[in-house]
Design a protein around this motif. Structure first.
Motif, PDB file in Angstrom:
ATOM      1  N   ASP A 146       0.857  -1.180   0.000  1.00  0.00           N
ATOM      2  CA  ASP A 146       0.000   0.000   0.000  1.00  0.00           C
ATOM      3  C   ASP A 146       0.893   1.230   0.000  1.00  0.00           C
ATOM      4  O   ASP A 146       2.007   1.205   0.552  1.00  0.00           O
ATOM      5  CB  ASP A 146      -0.906   0.000   1.233  1.00  0.00           C
ATOM      6  CG  ASP A 146      -2.077   0.961   1.088  1.00  0.00           C
ATOM      7  OD1 ASP A 146      -2.233   1.554   0.003  1.00  0.00           O
ATOM      8  OD2 ASP A 146      -2.830   1.125   2.062  1.00  0.00           O
ATOM      9  N   ALA A 147       0.423   2.280  -0.640  1.00  0.00           N
ATOM     10  CA  ALA A 147       1.197   3.513  -0.740  1.00  0.00           C
ATOM     11  C   ALA A 147       0.282   4.703  -0.517  1.00  0.00           C
ATOM     12  O   ALA A 147      -0.906   4.670  -0.850  1.00  0.00           O
ATOM     13  CB  ALA A 147       1.874   3.622  -2.104  1.00  0.00           C
ATOM     14  N   ARG A 148       0.860   5.747   0.056  1.00  0.00           N
ATOM     15  CA  ARG A 148       0.126   6.987   0.284  1.00  0.00           C
ATOM     16  C   ARG A 148       1.040   8.160  -0.002  1.00  0.00           C
ATOM     17  O   ARG A 148       2.207   8.153   0.400  1.00  0.00           O
ATOM     18  CB  ARG A 148      -0.380   7.057   1.730  1.00  0.00           C
ATOM     19  CG  ARG A 148      -0.963   8.415   2.132  1.00  0.00           C
ATOM     20  CD  ARG A 148      -1.399   8.440   3.592  1.00  0.00           C
ATOM     21  NE  ARG A 148      -2.555   7.583   3.824  1.00  0.00           N
ATOM     22  CZ  ARG A 148      -3.139   7.433   5.004  1.00  0.00           C
ATOM     23  NH1 ARG A 148      -2.652   8.070   6.068  1.00  0.00           N
ATOM     24  NH2 ARG A 148      -4.184   6.652   5.142  1.00  0.00           N
ATOM     25  N   VAL A 149       0.514   9.145  -0.705  1.00  0.00           N
ATOM     26  CA  VAL A 149       1.217  10.423  -0.854  1.00  0.00           C
ATOM     27  C   VAL A 149       0.631  11.341   0.207  1.00  0.00           C
ATOM     28  O   VAL A 149      -0.568  11.623   0.201  1.00  0.00           O
ATOM     29  CB  VAL A 149       1.027  11.006  -2.263  1.00  0.00           C
ATOM     30  CG1 VAL A 149       1.774  12.333  -2.388  1.00  0.00           C
ATOM     31  CG2 VAL A 149       1.508  10.022  -3.320  1.00  0.00           C
ATOM     32  N   ALA A 150       1.484  11.776   1.144  1.00  0.00           N
ATOM     33  CA  ALA A 150       0.973  12.400   2.360  1.00  0.00           C
ATOM     34  C   ALA A 150       1.554  13.783   2.593  1.00  0.00           C
ATOM     35  O   ALA A 150       2.633  14.127   2.094  1.00  0.00           O
ATOM     36  CB  ALA A 150       1.271  11.512   3.563  1.00  0.00           C
TER      37      ALA A 150
ATOM     38  N   ASP B 147      -4.739  12.961  -5.810  1.00  0.00           N
ATOM     39  CA  ASP B 147      -3.910  12.733  -6.989  1.00  0.00           C
ATOM     40  C   ASP B 147      -3.489  14.074  -7.598  1.00  0.00           C
ATOM     41  O   ASP B 147      -4.273  15.037  -7.626  1.00  0.00           O
ATOM     42  CB  ASP B 147      -4.687  11.933  -8.042  1.00  0.00           C
ATOM     43  CG  ASP B 147      -4.861  10.473  -7.630  1.00  0.00           C
ATOM     44  OD1 ASP B 147      -4.205  10.053  -6.670  1.00  0.00           O
ATOM     45  OD2 ASP B 147      -5.658   9.765  -8.279  1.00  0.00           O
ATOM     46  N   GLY B 148      -2.256  14.124  -8.060  1.00  0.00           N
ATOM     47  CA  GLY B 148      -1.747  15.327  -8.690  1.00  0.00           C
ATOM     48  C   GLY B 148      -1.051  16.286  -7.762  1.00  0.00           C
ATOM     49  O   GLY B 148      -0.419  17.242  -8.214  1.00  0.00           O
ATOM     50  N   GLU B 149      -1.130  16.036  -6.457  1.00  0.00           N
ATOM     51  CA  GLU B 149      -0.494  16.919  -5.481  1.00  0.00           C
ATOM     52  C   GLU B 149       0.724  16.223  -4.879  1.00  0.00           C
ATOM     53  O   GLU B 149       0.646  15.065  -4.471  1.00  0.00           O
ATOM     54  CB  GLU B 149      -1.485  17.290  -4.383  1.00  0.00           C
ATOM     55  CG  GLU B 149      -0.985  18.410  -3.475  1.00  0.00           C
ATOM     56  CD  GLU B 149      -2.083  18.962  -2.584  1.00  0.00           C
ATOM     57  OE1 GLU B 149      -1.731  19.538  -1.523  1.00  0.00           O
ATOM     58  OE2 GLU B 149      -3.269  18.824  -2.932  1.00  0.00           O
ATOM     59  N   ALA B 150       1.844  16.929  -4.835  1.00  0.00           N
ATOM     60  CA  ALA B 150       3.100  16.336  -4.375  1.00  0.00           C
ATOM     61  C   ALA B 150       3.140  16.228  -2.855  1.00  0.00           C
ATOM     62  O   ALA B 150       2.685  17.125  -2.136  1.00  0.00           O
ATOM     63  CB  ALA B 150       4.285  17.155  -4.866  1.00  0.00           C
ATOM     64  N   GLY B 151       3.679  15.127  -2.382  1.00  0.00           N
ATOM     65  CA  GLY B 151       3.859  14.913  -0.955  1.00  0.00           C
ATOM     66  C   GLY B 151       4.860  13.797  -0.726  1.00  0.00           C
ATOM     67  O   GLY B 151       5.453  13.258  -1.668  1.00  0.00           O
ATOM     68  N   GLU B 152       5.046  13.418   0.542  1.00  0.00           N
ATOM     69  CA  GLU B 152       5.995  12.355   0.854  1.00  0.00           C
ATOM     70  C   GLU B 152       5.375  10.995   0.567  1.00  0.00           C
ATOM     71  O   GLU B 152       4.212  10.741   0.872  1.00  0.00           O
ATOM     72  CB  GLU B 152       6.425  12.413   2.319  1.00  0.00           C
ATOM     73  CG  GLU B 152       7.492  11.376   2.662  1.00  0.00           C
ATOM     74  CD  GLU B 152       8.016  11.479   4.074  1.00  0.00           C
ATOM     75  OE1 GLU B 152       9.019  10.797   4.385  1.00  0.00           O
ATOM     76  OE2 GLU B 152       7.435  12.241   4.875  1.00  0.00           O
ATOM     77  N   LEU B 153       6.175  10.097   0.006  1.00  0.00           N
ATOM     78  CA  LEU B 153       5.728   8.738  -0.261  1.00  0.00           C
ATOM     79  C   LEU B 153       5.824   7.912   1.017  1.00  0.00           C
ATOM     80  O   LEU B 153       6.901   7.757   1.591  1.00  0.00           O
ATOM     81  CB  LEU B 153       6.585   8.102  -1.359  1.00  0.00           C
ATOM     82  CG  LEU B 153       6.269   6.641  -1.695  1.00  0.00           C
ATOM     83  CD1 LEU B 153       4.857   6.505  -2.251  1.00  0.00           C
ATOM     84  CD2 LEU B 153       7.299   6.080  -2.680  1.00  0.00           C
TER      85      LEU B 153
ATOM     86  N   VAL C 238       6.838  12.652  -4.071  1.00  0.00           N
ATOM     87  CA  VAL C 238       6.298  12.069  -5.296  1.00  0.00           C
ATOM     88  C   VAL C 238       4.910  12.632  -5.573  1.00  0.00           C
ATOM     89  O   VAL C 238       4.306  13.299  -4.727  1.00  0.00           O
ATOM     90  CB  VAL C 238       6.208  10.526  -5.199  1.00  0.00           C
ATOM     91  CG1 VAL C 238       7.555   9.916  -4.835  1.00  0.00           C
ATOM     92  CG2 VAL C 238       5.143  10.100  -4.202  1.00  0.00           C
ATOM     93  N   VAL C 239       4.396  12.316  -6.765  1.00  0.00           N
ATOM     94  CA  VAL C 239       3.023  12.634  -7.150  1.00  0.00           C
ATOM     95  C   VAL C 239       2.381  11.348  -7.655  1.00  0.00           C
ATOM     96  O   VAL C 239       3.012  10.568  -8.383  1.00  0.00           O
ATOM     97  CB  VAL C 239       2.979  13.704  -8.263  1.00  0.00           C
ATOM     98  CG1 VAL C 239       1.576  13.812  -8.867  1.00  0.00           C
ATOM     99  CG2 VAL C 239       3.401  15.059  -7.710  1.00  0.00           C
TER     100      VAL C 239
ATOM    101  N   GLY D 224      -2.955   5.997 -11.401  1.00  0.00           N
ATOM    102  CA  GLY D 224      -2.272   5.188 -10.410  1.00  0.00           C
ATOM    103  C   GLY D 224      -0.770   5.189 -10.508  1.00  0.00           C
ATOM    104  O   GLY D 224      -0.097   4.606  -9.652  1.00  0.00           O
ATOM    105  N   ALA D 225      -0.213   5.824 -11.528  1.00  0.00           N
ATOM    106  CA  ALA D 225       1.242   5.864 -11.672  1.00  0.00           C
ATOM    107  C   ALA D 225       1.842   6.857 -10.686  1.00  0.00           C
ATOM    108  O   ALA D 225       1.258   7.913 -10.402  1.00  0.00           O
ATOM    109  CB  ALA D 225       1.613   6.252 -13.101  1.00  0.00           C
ATOM    110  N   PHE D 226       3.027   6.525 -10.179  1.00  0.00           N
ATOM    111  CA  PHE D 226       3.741   7.402  -9.261  1.00  0.00           C
ATOM    112  C   PHE D 226       4.914   8.045  -9.990  1.00  0.00           C
ATOM    113  O   PHE D 226       5.661   7.361 -10.700  1.00  0.00           O
ATOM    114  CB  PHE D 226       4.258   6.605  -8.050  1.00  0.00           C
ATOM    115  CG  PHE D 226       3.178   6.172  -7.105  1.00  0.00           C
ATOM    116  CD1 PHE D 226       2.858   6.929  -5.990  1.00  0.00           C
ATOM    117  CD2 PHE D 226       2.460   5.000  -7.345  1.00  0.00           C
ATOM    118  CE1 PHE D 226       1.853   6.532  -5.114  1.00  0.00           C
ATOM    119  CE2 PHE D 226       1.461   4.595  -6.483  1.00  0.00           C
ATOM    120  CZ  PHE D 226       1.148   5.366  -5.364  1.00  0.00           C
TER     121      PHE D 226
END
Length: 558
Positions: free
Chosen positions: A367-371, A380-386, A422-423, A428-430
């Motif tokens: 599982d992955a989260r951009v936080a 989606d589309g907003e940059a944050g920490e993976l 990451v974004v 679903g692509a990182f």
């Protein structure tokens, strides 16, 4: 998480689901491969060859010599040697015995070696004879080290600088595990999937290197996931020039053991010798890092780039344009991916991926989260920490050895914090944006700016300094340092860089050096490295002499 995945990545279950958890240990892996693939070729390295049945036999024999030396289950065995049969012999034997392997980067100098040995509390050091003199700079105070085994030609002479070491540790040649007088092979220890297999050191960002505790099941997962991404089968020949002291090359052995194929370990990367080596080895799958591809593309085009059996390559961090040019010239499509020593192969592309320029799509079982800064999920589309986590037990590292505070910090809120920005796109692509951490990556190595700064500050002419990355012509980081010197008139930049070369791995020595009157700082005194990075290399920057750089043993064109 719902995503639109490429067909090759769309799987109903995690790739490890068919293997019972209890069998995700290295001894179980070796026993299975001996039974299923026994007579098939397993590996070639430095003139040695094994069949699949040989791995368990060698492991049991080496484990017996470890037991005779007083090593017990859970003891740490440090290992510092190049890509040779001895590395795999000791690695597998230690795992079979239930000991924990501590691979040491062969570029490490005395201070780093001493830190790794001290931090891991290793009782046995296995080291190539050529690097024995480096131990003269190790502080042995309080060390639990009891035995040193020497690999390779050695006349039995201990360097004068090691007088302290020989007072409390036995120094001897690597015991033969196959001679008539060797102890009888022993049965595998009852290791569990969560037991530590190795401690792999990864450079710290604001402090010393951290020892990543890799359990047996994580190593099994690395092999299973990588083999699935690359489509590895029993008829493949995997070939890598990457060093065995890193997870990338260690992982190729696991791929071969799990699938019944053959793996070839070369001693080093050579741009001019790469394709001849791949042809001679019959390689079908290759492993490259970001900077290696531009180096290969800088070579004159030749027919040999097409006259090979290579069908796939793993190339994390390769610039998109370079990957496209590589495909056009060689016919080899490089697959992208994301993983770290602490995690697993969690994100990857596939041959049928709908687009490039991305790290890939999330793999089954993770599982992955951009936080944001509070670990809350971003759209989606907003940059944050993976942030990452695994569905399967022990698929990730267990933490940092002897550093509970760093472990809690990295694994807080039940997620592993990668430190990478990451974004996630709507499909679903990182996509990788940049590193949040103050880290530098050069020649496939993670470099701690803290460690480089400590060496610079140990020079009597340096009052303060800051180390940071700047981009190179190879689309990777170069190491740059800004220093405030005590006496400008007496300062010699080349002498300072030579000072660093004697105390740092070659890849960590700064290429660029700026002498500044003061470092930019916040009101509370924190250095604002982003300002230094933005300024980068200027007309007044001192560059390390080409002769100094050429003298370093690095993976470059030959």
């Amino acid at each position: 998480m719902t995503t639109t995945e490429p067909a090759a990545l769309a799987m109903a279950h995690a790739p490890l689901a068919h293997v019972p958890l209890a069998q995700r240990t290295l001894p179980s892996m070796l026993q299975r491969q001996a039974a299923v693939y026994g007579e098939r070729p397993l590996l070639r390295v430095a003139g040695h060859q094994w069949l699949h049945r040989d791995a368990a036999r060698v492991a049991g024999a080496r484990a017996a010599t470890l037991a005779e030396a007083g090593i017990v289950r859970g003891d740490r065995v440090a290992l510092m040697t190049g890509n040779g049969i001895e590395f795999l012999d000791v690695f597998l034997g230690s795992a079979w015995h239930g000991a924990v392997v501590v691979p040491i980067n062969t570029a490490s100098m005395g201070p780093q070696i001493g830190y790794f040995l001290g931090n891991s509390a290793a009782r046995l050091l296995v080291i190539a004879a050529e690097w024995l003199p480096r131990l003269a700079d190790v502080d042995w105070t309080g060390s639990p080290l009891q035995t040193v085994w020497i690999i390779g030609p050695w006349d039995g002479t201990v360097p004068a600088g090691l007088a302290t070491l020989v007072q409390f540790a036995r120094v001897q040649a690597l015991p033969s595990a196959a001679s008539a007088g060797a102890p009888a092979a022993v049965d595998a220890a009852p290791v569990q999937p969560g037991d530590p297999l190795a401690i792999l050191y990864t450079s710290g960002t604001t402090g010393p290197a951290k020892g990543v505790i890799c359990p047996h099941a994580q190593y099994h997962g690395w092999g299973a996931n990588s083999a699935a991404v690359l489509g590895v089968g029993a008829d493949d020949v995997l070939c890598t020039t990457l060093p065995l002291f890193h997870i990338n090359a260690l992982n190729t052995f696991a791929q071969a053991a799990l699938t019944g194929c053959e793996v070839v370990f070369e001693s080093r990367f050579s741009a001019s010798g790469f394709w001849p080596s791949m042809r001679a080895n019959g390689a079908t799958v290759v492993y490259l890092l970001g900077a290696m591809v531009p180096i290969l593309l800088a070579q004159p085009p030749g027919e040999g780039e097409r006259d090979h059996r290579v069908r796939a390559g793993l190339g994390p961090g390769v610039p998109q344009a370079a990957a496209r040019d590589f495909l056009e010239r060689t016919g080899v499509r490089l697959l992208e991916g994301y993983g770290s020593t602490e995690t697993n192969f969690v994100i990857a592309t596939a041959p049928d991926s709908p687009r490039g320029g991305v790290m890939g799509w999330l793999r089954p079982g993770f599982d992955a989260r951009v936080a944001d800064e509070d670990d809350a999920a971003l759209p989606d589309g907003e940059a944050g920490e993976l942030l990452l986590r695994a569905d399967e037990p022990y698929a990730f590292a267990s933490g940092y050895f002897g550093m509970p505070d760093k472990t809690v910090e990295a694994w807080r809120n039940l997620w592993f914090h990668t430190g990478d920005r990451v974004v996630r796109d709507p499909d679903g692509a990182f996509r990788f944006i940049d590193r949040i951490k103050d880290a530098i990556r050069r020649r496939g190595e993670n470099i701690s700016s803290f460690e480089v700064e400590q060496v610079l500050l140990s020079h009597p002419g340096v009052a303060s300094c800051a180390v940071y990355p700047v981009r190179s012509e190879l689309a990777e980081d170069e190491v740059m340092a800004s220093v405030v010197v005590r006496h400008v008139g007496a300062f010699d930049a080349d002498a300072l860089l030579d000072f660093c070369a004697a105390r740092l791995p070659y890849f960590a020595v700064p290429r660029y050096l700026d002498v500044v009157a003061a470092l930019p700082c916040t009101e509370n005194g924190k250095v604002q490295k982003y300002k230094l990075r933005e300024r980068g290399v200027t007309a007044t920057t001192h560059e390390r002499r080409p002769a100094q750089r050429a003298a370093a043993p690095r993976p470059a064109a030959t």
